[in-house]
Design a protein around this motif. Structure first.
Motif, PDB file in Angstrom:
ATOM      1  N   ALA A 109      -1.424  -0.539 -64.146  1.00 40.90           N
ATOM      2  CA  ALA A 109      -2.385   0.219 -64.952  1.00 40.90           C
ATOM      3  C   ALA A 109      -2.032   0.131 -66.430  1.00 40.90           C
ATOM      4  CB  ALA A 109      -2.411   1.671 -64.492  1.00 40.90           C
ATOM      5  N   TRP A 110      -0.753   0.130 -66.738  1.00 40.54           N
ATOM      6  CA  TRP A 110      -0.339   0.033 -68.144  1.00 40.54           C
ATOM      7  C   TRP A 110      -0.634  -1.351 -68.709  1.00 40.54           C
ATOM      8  CZ3 TRP A 110       0.761   4.161 -70.927  1.00 40.54           C
ATOM      9  CH2 TRP A 110       1.102   5.335 -70.261  1.00 40.54           C
ATOM     10  N   ILE A 111      -0.436  -2.378 -67.875  1.00 32.87           N
ATOM     11  CA  ILE A 111      -0.765  -3.736 -68.332  1.00 32.87           C
ATOM     12  C   ILE A 111      -2.251  -3.843 -68.643  1.00 32.87           C
ATOM     13  CG2 ILE A 111      -0.864  -6.159 -67.646  1.00 32.87           C
ATOM     14  CD1 ILE A 111       1.632  -5.680 -65.954  1.00 32.87           C
ATOM     15  N   VAL A 112      -3.078  -3.294 -67.746  1.00 32.81           N
ATOM     16  CA  VAL A 112      -4.529  -3.343 -67.950  1.00 32.81           C
ATOM     17  C   VAL A 112      -4.917  -2.557 -69.198  1.00 32.81           C
ATOM     18  CG1 VAL A 112      -6.769  -2.805 -66.937  1.00 32.81           C
ATOM     19  CG2 VAL A 112      -4.922  -3.603 -65.476  1.00 32.81           C
ATOM     20  N   ALA A 325      -5.400   6.947 -70.575  1.00 35.90           N
ATOM     21  CA  ALA A 325      -5.422   8.187 -69.801  1.00 35.90           C
ATOM     22  C   ALA A 325      -5.355   7.888 -68.303  1.00 35.90           C
ATOM     23  CB  ALA A 325      -6.692   8.978 -70.124  1.00 35.90           C
ATOM     24  N   THR A 326      -6.060   6.825 -67.869  1.00 26.93           N
ATOM     25  CA  THR A 326      -6.019   6.439 -66.449  1.00 26.93           C
ATOM     26  C   THR A 326      -4.615   5.985 -66.059  1.00 26.93           C
ATOM     27  OG1 THR A 326      -8.335   5.737 -66.584  1.00 26.93           O
ATOM     28  CG2 THR A 326      -7.074   4.975 -64.693  1.00 26.93           C
ATOM     29  N   ALA A 327      -3.973   5.207 -66.938  1.00 25.16           N
ATOM     30  CA  ALA A 327      -2.605   4.767 -66.662  1.00 25.16           C
ATOM     31  C   ALA A 327      -1.653   5.951 -66.593  1.00 25.16           C
ATOM     32  CB  ALA A 327      -2.146   3.780 -67.735  1.00 25.16           C
ATOM     33  N   ILE A 328      -1.818   6.902 -67.534  1.00 24.92           N
ATOM     34  CA  ILE A 328      -0.964   8.106 -67.528  1.00 24.92           C
ATOM     35  C   ILE A 328      -1.208   8.915 -66.256  1.00 24.92           C
ATOM     36  CG2 ILE A 328      -0.507  10.299 -68.686  1.00 24.92           C
ATOM     37  CD1 ILE A 328      -1.286   8.869 -71.326  1.00 24.92           C
ATOM     38  N   PHE A 329      -2.476   9.053 -65.871  1.00 24.91           N
ATOM     39  CA  PHE A 329      -2.806   9.814 -64.662  1.00 24.91           C
ATOM     40  C   PHE A 329      -2.167   9.159 -63.436  1.00 24.91           C
ATOM     41  CE2 PHE A 329      -5.410  10.506 -60.897  1.00 24.91           C
ATOM     42  CZ  PHE A 329      -5.545  11.893 -60.900  1.00 24.91           C
TER      43      PHE A 329
END
Length: 595
Positions: A109-112, A325-329
């Motif tokens: 998710a962080w890469i994306v 925010a999605t990666a953090i979630f």
């Protein structure tokens, strides 16, 4: 012009093919990268997997780092299922690794999220350019490093293509308002129903992960669609984020299906490991549904507090607050879920043991079985399973030998139950030889490093020698049994001589156990010295038996004594062959490392 500018069938099909093609580049890059990482760091990763203890925290860290490198939680969990199937991991240990795998997969998710921060061409193409020459001209480790760069570049390149292939709904409003309006109405209908909307998007996340069979790919699609307005009005970023977060929850459930399918043909223990993965993720999703609104609001505040340089894109792409925010979630949800449930691992284990009953203990005995994940080739990491199974075979051989010595030291006692147990152990070794041989052949059919190719050849020789050694030990057991039934007795001198010979055989068997982890020059010389002593003792003992028979000794007893000496010497030869095979592999591996 957007790919779906018209509603004509050819245009729609072409647009879908563009999206699938971009997804294919991403998945192919992930496959190349994962397999290259295994070849570069495979030995250390295998050692970490092989040395997992009952400590759930060490298992968690192992699962996290393995998945972070391989970039596939499905691959890690399937590997865990196969380890449990072979009896190399307990259920408690497997749950810890699965928890770590869930956290490790959040790296994707962080890469994306970072894709929107820079031009993909500035990173992807140079990485491919660096890796490509090594792929063609490199050898062994050099080639693997080249494939690592190439795969990583293709991952970024595929994500960039995916971003460009999914049309921006805002632009579609100008080009094709009818189609855009239809999509907007569907999104509005799904997103305006409170808790039901969360559930609908969650179910969509499950379906998406089942279709692409990769939570990493599903995550890439989710964030890309969110940023392009497919999950709600981008003027309401918090609403879009909540919809994407709900999909992420569904992906956490969908990714458990891969391990579930892998366990279908496995034993009851592997089925329990797969159910534990499902149970852990479902429990996490259930409590998150209760706390979804405040938790997502907190995550959104954290995302808004990020530096402006992170939240704003540099390539004209939409604001990346939603992506971050999605990666953090994704990361915080899995981290909190682990912190909550890691204290209840024994309870989760009991739950799945109740769920999957052991109705047929005999049929559910641990067996080594190659379980393929499909997307990512696990030839390198699967090798750890074969190494552990070989160690089990060594342990079984040593236990059999100790059992024989116990029979030899109690000549007046009826130990028929122990004889039956030793026969079962000999049968188990025969089965292990078949399993390990079949497993190693399947490992070698996948792409593996050259050092492992040599090691497979060595292990095939090693397990064959172990099986022959156990055959010899069981013949010794039958000799002791026959001696007991015929009422024959060894003299104190004969028993003393056999005890001395047995101690030397036990010493070389101990060296075999250490040789599986590596053979030093000193160990190799020591093994040869012990084997020479065994040969010398066997010859001296047999000459003594001949002299006693010539002097009128009991021929049948002396023949049993001679036969015992010969079998003990043969076991020593098998043990030396195991050490020699391991030593040759050590030299071959060291030679390739120097290239």
């Amino acid at each position: 012009m957007p790919l779906f500018a018209t509603v004509s069938a050819p245009s729609v099909v072409l647009g879908l093919l563009h999206v699938l093609g971009a997804l294919g580049v991403f998945l192919f890059g992930m496959k190349i990268m994962s397999e290259a990482v295994q070849r570069v760091a495979g030995k250390k990763m295998r050692q970490a997997l092989a040395n997992i203890t009952g400590n759930r925290f060490s298992g968690l860290l192992t699962g996290f780092f393995t998945t972070s490198l391989v970039q596939s939680s499905s691959a890690t969990t399937v590997l865990v299922v196969s380890f449990v199937n072979a009896g190399l991991l307990t259920l408690i240990q497997s749950i810890g690794v699965i928890m770590g795998a869930n956290l490790g997969t959040t790296i994707t998710a962080w890469i994306v999220a970072l894709i929107g921060k820079f031009s993909v061409d500035t990173v992807a193409l140079p990485l491919i350019g660096i890796g490509l020459p090594f792929v063609f001209i490199g050898k062994d480790k050099g080639k693997s490093w080249g494939e690592l760069f190439l795969g990583f570049g293709l991952v970024f390149f595929g994500l960039g293509l995916l971003k460009d292939s999914v049309p921006d709904l805002k632009s579609m409003m100008k080009e094709d308002p009818a189609t855009a309006e239809t999509i907007r109405q569907i999104v509005t209908w799904m997103g305006g129903r409170g808790f039901l909307s969360t559930v609908l998007y969650l179910v969509g996340g499950i379906a998406l992960t089942l279709m692409v069979q990769s939570s990493s790919a599903a995550m890439a699609i989710t964030i890309t669609c969110a940023l392009n307005g497919w999950l709600g009005d981008v003027t309401d970023p918090l609403g879009v984020f909540r919809n994407s977060a709900a999909i992420v929850l569904g992906e956490n459930i969908g990714t458990t299906v891969t391990a579930w399918l892998a366990a279908l043909g496995a034993n009851v223990h592997a089925k329990r490991a797969a159910r534990a993965h499902f149970t852990f993720n479902v429990i996490g999703v259930l409590w998150m549904l209760v706390a979804f609104v405040p938790f997502s609001a907190l995550v959104w505040k954290i995302a808004e507090s990020l530096p402006e340089s992170m939240r704003s894109a540099t390539d004209g792409f939409q604001t990346s607050e939603i992506a971050f925010a999605t990666a953090i979630f994704h990361t915080s949800f899995n981290l909190v879920n682990i912190c909550l449930l890691i204290w209840f691992v024994p309870q989760i284990a009991k739950l799945v043991e109740w769920w999957v009953r052991d109705r047929s203990p005999q049929a559910a005995s641990p067996r080594l079985k190659y379980i393929s994940q499909g997307l990512v080739d696990l030839g390198e990491l699967n090798f750890a399973e074969a190494e552990n199974a070989t160690r089990q075979m060594n342990t079984l051989t040593s236990q059999m030998f100790d059992g024989f010595v116990n029979l030899l030291n109690h000549p007046q006692t009826d130990l028929s139950a122990e004889v039956a147990a030793l026969k079962q152990m000999e049968d188990d070794c025969d089965e292990m030889l078949k399993d390990i041989t079949s497993y190693l052949i399947q490992c070698s059919s996948h792409e593996i490093g050259p050092s492992n190719a040599s090691q497979i050849t060595s292990m095939l020789r090693v397990v064959s020698e172990y099986e022959e050694a156990t055959d010899r030990i069981y013949r010794l057991v039958k000799i002791v049994q026959r001696k007991y039934e015929k009422g024959r007795h060894f003299s104190e001198e004969q028993h003393r001589e056999l005890t001395a010979l047995c101690s030397q055989v036990r010493a070389i068997l101990d060296l075999c156990a250490n040789a599986l982890s590596g053979v030093s020059g000193e160990m190799f010389e020591n093994a040869n010295r012990i084997e020479d002593r065994i040969d010398g003792l066997r010859k001296r003992h047999n000459k003594g038996a001949v002299r006693r028979m010539q002097a009128g000794g009991e021929v049948q007893t002396e023949m049993l004594y001679t036969e015992t000496n010969n079998h003990l010497e043969a076991i020593g030869n098998h043990a030396l062959n195991i050490i020699e095979a391991s030593e040759r592999t050590e030299h071959a591996t060291a030679g390739r490392a120097d290239e």
